[in-house]
Scaffold this motif. Structure first.
Motif, PDB file in Angstrom:
ATOM      1  N   TYR A  99      40.721   3.392  27.592  1.00  0.00           N
ATOM      2  CA  TYR A  99      42.045   3.601  29.082  1.00  0.00           C
ATOM      3  C   TYR A  99      41.980   3.298  29.607  1.00  0.00           C
ATOM      4  O   TYR A  99      43.827   3.800  30.485  1.00  0.00           O
ATOM      5  N   LYS A 100      41.072   4.012  30.522  1.00  0.00           N
ATOM      6  CA  LYS A 100      40.794   4.594  32.003  1.00  0.00           C
ATOM      7  C   LYS A 100      41.984   3.852  33.057  1.00  0.00           C
ATOM      8  O   LYS A 100      42.673   4.155  33.960  1.00  0.00           O
ATOM      9  N   ASP A 101      41.366   2.654  32.980  1.00  0.00           N
ATOM     10  CA  ASP A 101      42.175   1.765  33.855  1.00  0.00           C
ATOM     11  C   ASP A 101      43.535   1.947  33.686  1.00  0.00           C
ATOM     12  O   ASP A 101      44.526   0.801  35.045  1.00  0.00           O
ATOM     13  N   VAL A 102      43.729   1.542  32.455  1.00  0.00           N
ATOM     14  CA  VAL A 102      45.353   1.964  31.483  1.00  0.00           C
ATOM     15  C   VAL A 102      46.506   2.487  32.739  1.00  0.00           C
ATOM     16  O   VAL A 102      47.219   2.720  33.435  1.00  0.00           O
ATOM     17  N   PHE A 103      45.895   3.954  32.802  1.00  0.00           N
ATOM     18  CA  PHE A 103      46.742   5.434  33.499  1.00  0.00           C
ATOM     19  C   PHE A 103      46.714   5.072  35.354  1.00  0.00           C
ATOM     20  O   PHE A 103      47.712   4.875  35.620  1.00  0.00           O
ATOM     21  N   ALA A 104      45.943   3.810  35.502  1.00  0.00           N
ATOM     22  CA  ALA A 104      45.529   3.600  37.227  1.00  0.00           C
ATOM     23  C   ALA A 104      47.359   2.640  37.209  1.00  0.00           C
ATOM     24  O   ALA A 104      48.484   3.279  38.586  1.00  0.00           O
ATOM     25  N   PHE A 105      47.287   1.993  36.356  1.00  0.00           N
ATOM     26  CA  PHE A 105      47.959   0.964  36.267  1.00  0.00           C
ATOM     27  C   PHE A 105      49.307   1.237  35.946  1.00  0.00           C
ATOM     28  O   PHE A 105      50.585   0.824  36.713  1.00  0.00           O
ATOM     29  N   ALA A 106      49.742   2.370  35.093  1.00  0.00           N
ATOM     30  CA  ALA A 106      51.173   2.941  34.599  1.00  0.00           C
ATOM     31  C   ALA A 106      51.260   4.244  35.541  1.00  0.00           C
ATOM     32  O   ALA A 106      52.821   3.376  35.667  1.00  0.00           O
ATOM     33  N   ILE A 107      50.487   4.354  36.686  1.00  0.00           N
ATOM     34  CA  ILE A 107      51.008   4.980  37.287  1.00  0.00           C
ATOM     35  C   ILE A 107      51.827   4.152  38.988  1.00  0.00           C
ATOM     36  O   ILE A 107      52.896   4.872  39.228  1.00  0.00           O
ATOM     37  N   LEU A 108      50.963   3.324  38.722  1.00  0.00           N
ATOM     38  CA  LEU A 108      51.848   2.375  39.769  1.00  0.00           C
ATOM     39  C   LEU A 108      53.075   1.652  39.537  1.00  0.00           C
ATOM     40  O   LEU A 108      54.181   1.612  40.607  1.00  0.00           O
ATOM     41  N   VAL A 109      52.850   2.041  38.559  1.00  0.00           N
ATOM     42  CA  VAL A 109      54.262   0.308  37.230  1.00  0.00           C
ATOM     43  C   VAL A 109      55.723   1.971  37.848  1.00  0.00           C
ATOM     44  O   VAL A 109      57.315   1.749  38.422  1.00  0.00           O
ATOM     45  N   LEU A 110      55.766   3.028  37.399  1.00  0.00           N
ATOM     46  CA  LEU A 110      56.143   4.171  37.883  1.00  0.00           C
ATOM     47  C   LEU A 110      56.102   4.712  38.670  1.00  0.00           C
ATOM     48  O   LEU A 110      57.333   5.205  39.623  1.00  0.00           O
ATOM     49  N   VAL A 111      55.613   4.481  39.461  1.00  0.00           N
ATOM     50  CA  VAL A 111      56.156   4.899  41.509  1.00  0.00           C
ATOM     51  C   VAL A 111      56.643   3.691  42.118  1.00  0.00           C
ATOM     52  O   VAL A 111      57.610   3.713  43.140  1.00  0.00           O
ATOM     53  N   LEU A 112      56.882   2.417  41.808  1.00  0.00           N
ATOM     54  CA  LEU A 112      57.393   1.603  41.754  1.00  0.00           C
ATOM     55  C   LEU A 112      58.909   2.080  41.243  1.00  0.00           C
ATOM     56  O   LEU A 112      59.627   1.095  42.204  1.00  0.00           O
ATOM     57  N   ILE A 113      58.498   2.500  40.337  1.00  0.00           N
ATOM     58  CA  ILE A 113      60.173   2.050  39.986  1.00  0.00           C
ATOM     59  C   ILE A 113      60.961   3.145  40.105  1.00  0.00           C
ATOM     60  O   ILE A 113      62.225   3.217  40.698  1.00  0.00           O
ATOM     61  N   PHE A 114      60.554   4.463  40.173  1.00  0.00           N
ATOM     62  CA  PHE A 114      60.990   5.368  40.895  1.00  0.00           C
ATOM     63  C   PHE A 114      61.272   5.985  41.908  1.00  0.00           C
ATOM     64  O   PHE A 114      61.745   7.351  42.536  1.00  0.00           O
ATOM     65  N   ARG A 115      59.957   5.917  42.398  1.00  0.00           N
ATOM     66  CA  ARG A 115      60.313   6.302  43.988  1.00  0.00           C
ATOM     67  C   ARG A 115      59.073   5.299  44.791  1.00  0.00           C
ATOM     68  O   ARG A 115      57.746   5.489  45.111  1.00  0.00           O
ATOM     69  N   PRO A 116      59.552   4.233  44.921  1.00  0.00           N
ATOM     70  CA  PRO A 116      58.535   3.085  45.990  1.00  0.00           C
ATOM     71  C   PRO A 116      57.821   3.613  46.858  1.00  0.00           C
ATOM     72  O   PRO A 116      57.057   2.603  47.034  1.00  0.00           O
ATOM     73  N   SER A 117      59.109   4.367  47.814  1.00  0.00           N
ATOM     74  CA  SER A 117      57.789   4.480  49.034  1.00  0.00           C
ATOM     75  C   SER A 117      57.012   5.810  48.787  1.00  0.00           C
ATOM     76  O   SER A 117      56.342   5.853  49.661  1.00  0.00           O
ATOM     77  N   GLY A 118      56.631   6.023  47.657  1.00  0.00           N
ATOM     78  CA  GLY A 118      55.759   6.593  47.208  1.00  0.00           C
ATOM     79  C   GLY A 118      55.741   8.306  47.523  1.00  0.00           C
ATOM     80  O   GLY A 118      56.760   8.699  48.240  1.00  0.00           O
ATOM     81  N   LEU A 119      54.941   9.315  47.426  1.00  0.00           N
ATOM     82  CA  LEU A 119      55.213  10.139  47.604  1.00  0.00           C
ATOM     83  C   LEU A 119      55.303  10.549  49.326  1.00  0.00           C
ATOM     84  O   LEU A 119      56.256  11.529  49.719  1.00  0.00           O
ATOM     85  N   LEU A 120      54.998  10.248  50.146  1.00  0.00           N
ATOM     86  CA  LEU A 120      54.452  11.109  51.346  1.00  0.00           C
ATOM     87  C   LEU A 120      55.215   9.353  52.417  1.00  0.00           C
ATOM     88  O   LEU A 120      55.393   9.888  53.435  1.00  0.00           O
ATOM     89  N   GLY A 121      56.587   8.462  52.034  1.00  0.00           N
ATOM     90  CA  GLY A 121      56.090   7.681  52.790  1.00  0.00           C
ATOM     91  C   GLY A 121      57.229   7.452  52.975  1.00  0.00           C
ATOM     92  O   GLY A 121      58.347   8.530  52.465  1.00  0.00           O
TER      93      GLY A 121
END
Length: 300
Positions: free
Chosen positions: A271-293
């Motif tokens: 499920y290693k590819d799942v982690f990337a997409f899970a991170i994408l979903v979480l970032v879009l939900i909680f911080r759409p601008s990203g860490l430095l955006g």
């Protein structure tokens, strides 16, 4: 075990960071997600094999020579850079003033075209990448850093540092930053906006080409489909760091590589590819601008 996973993650993250830089640079300049960027990375890997085969067939250099690797990267950079500029000129520039959906559809069309073009030209089967001169490594307590991993990380760091200097210290870098802030005002003060955008595509494609050659060396196999998954993960890295932010793309790529490697090592490699997409979903939900955006709602 932990140290080894960290080394693997840093290696993978370095590659993601190089590809993510192409996404974030293009988005920062013209506000476009270049979904064909992953295929440029794939073309770089194939050009590495083609160059190696030609050099070997013509007996121009030894397979285990550093000159061979250098020539492979130079040819991949030139070929992919030309492809990137051509794609921008033919597929994106005519749609620059069109509704935002039009260039997005064009980008997806270019991606599908390049995938099928390479499949027809090189065949659908996996191709083995040549084993080059990089052998050996460094043994550490609880892990090992191979020579190819050291090479990938060192090359990635050098290229990211060179990009930082280019953007911050050179005339074209200042023009890129001005164009990213306001295209119309940049053109009014004498900046050739079309040239700046072409250079941006050229630089992003060159970084992706180098990443393609290094990944081919690292895994030993490539196919016409590798650009799709790598492109999606690099896009995730760009979003994680803050799309449009060059330092953010670097940080996002490294973080994503570490997350994927640790998840595969301690949870499940299936499920290693799942982690990337899970991170994408979480970032879009909680911080759409990203860490430095930047938060787009706060822009003037």
């Amino acid at each position: 075990m932990l140290l080894q996973q960290l080394v693997n993650g840093l290696t993978l993250g370095s590659v993601y960071a190089l590809i993510a830089l192409g996404y974030t640079m293009v988005y920062g300049i013209i506000g476009l997600i270049n979904f064909a960027h992953g295929e440029i990375y794939m073309l770089g890997a194939y050009m590495g094999i083609v160059t190696f085969s030609l050099l070997t067939a013509l007996h121009l250099t030894s397979p285990d020579s550093g000159v061979t690797l250098l020539l492979m990267m130079i040819v991949a950079i030139l070929f992919c850079g030309a492809y990137g500029v051509t794609i921008e000129r033919l597929a994106y520039r005519p749609l620059r003033t069109a509704p935002r959906l039009s260039p997005l559809i064009s980008a997806l069309g270019v991606s599908i075209f390049l995938q099928n073009f390479v499949m027809l030209a090189q065949g659908p089967r996996d191709k083995g990448f040549p084993e080059l001169f990089i052998q050996g490594g460094i043994d550490l307590p609880g892990g090992r850093i191979s020579a190819i991993q050291l090479f990938i990380m060192a090359t990635s760091v050098l290229m990211m540092f060179a990009l930082h200097l280019l953007v911050r210290r050179t005339k074209i870098g200042k023009a890129m930053r001005a164009t990213a802030q306001d295209q119309q005002m940049a053109s009014l003060v004498g900046i050739d906006v079309n040239q700046v955008i072409s250079v941006t595509f050229l630089i992003g494609s060159a970084l992706a080409a180098v990443a393609g050659v290094m990944v081919g060396m690292y895994y030993g196999l490539i196919n016409f489909y590798i650009g799709y998954m790598a492109g999606i993960k690099a896009f995730t890295a760009a979003v994680l760091g803050g799309i449009g932010s060059i330092p953010g793309a670097m940080i996002g790529g490294v973080l994503l590589g570490l997350i994927e490697s640790l998840g595969a090592g301690y949870i499940s490699s299936e499920y290693k590819d799942v982690f990337a997409f899970a991170i994408l979903v979480l970032v879009l939900i909680f911080r759409p601008s990203g860490l430095l955006g930047e938060d787009s709602s706060k822009r003037v």
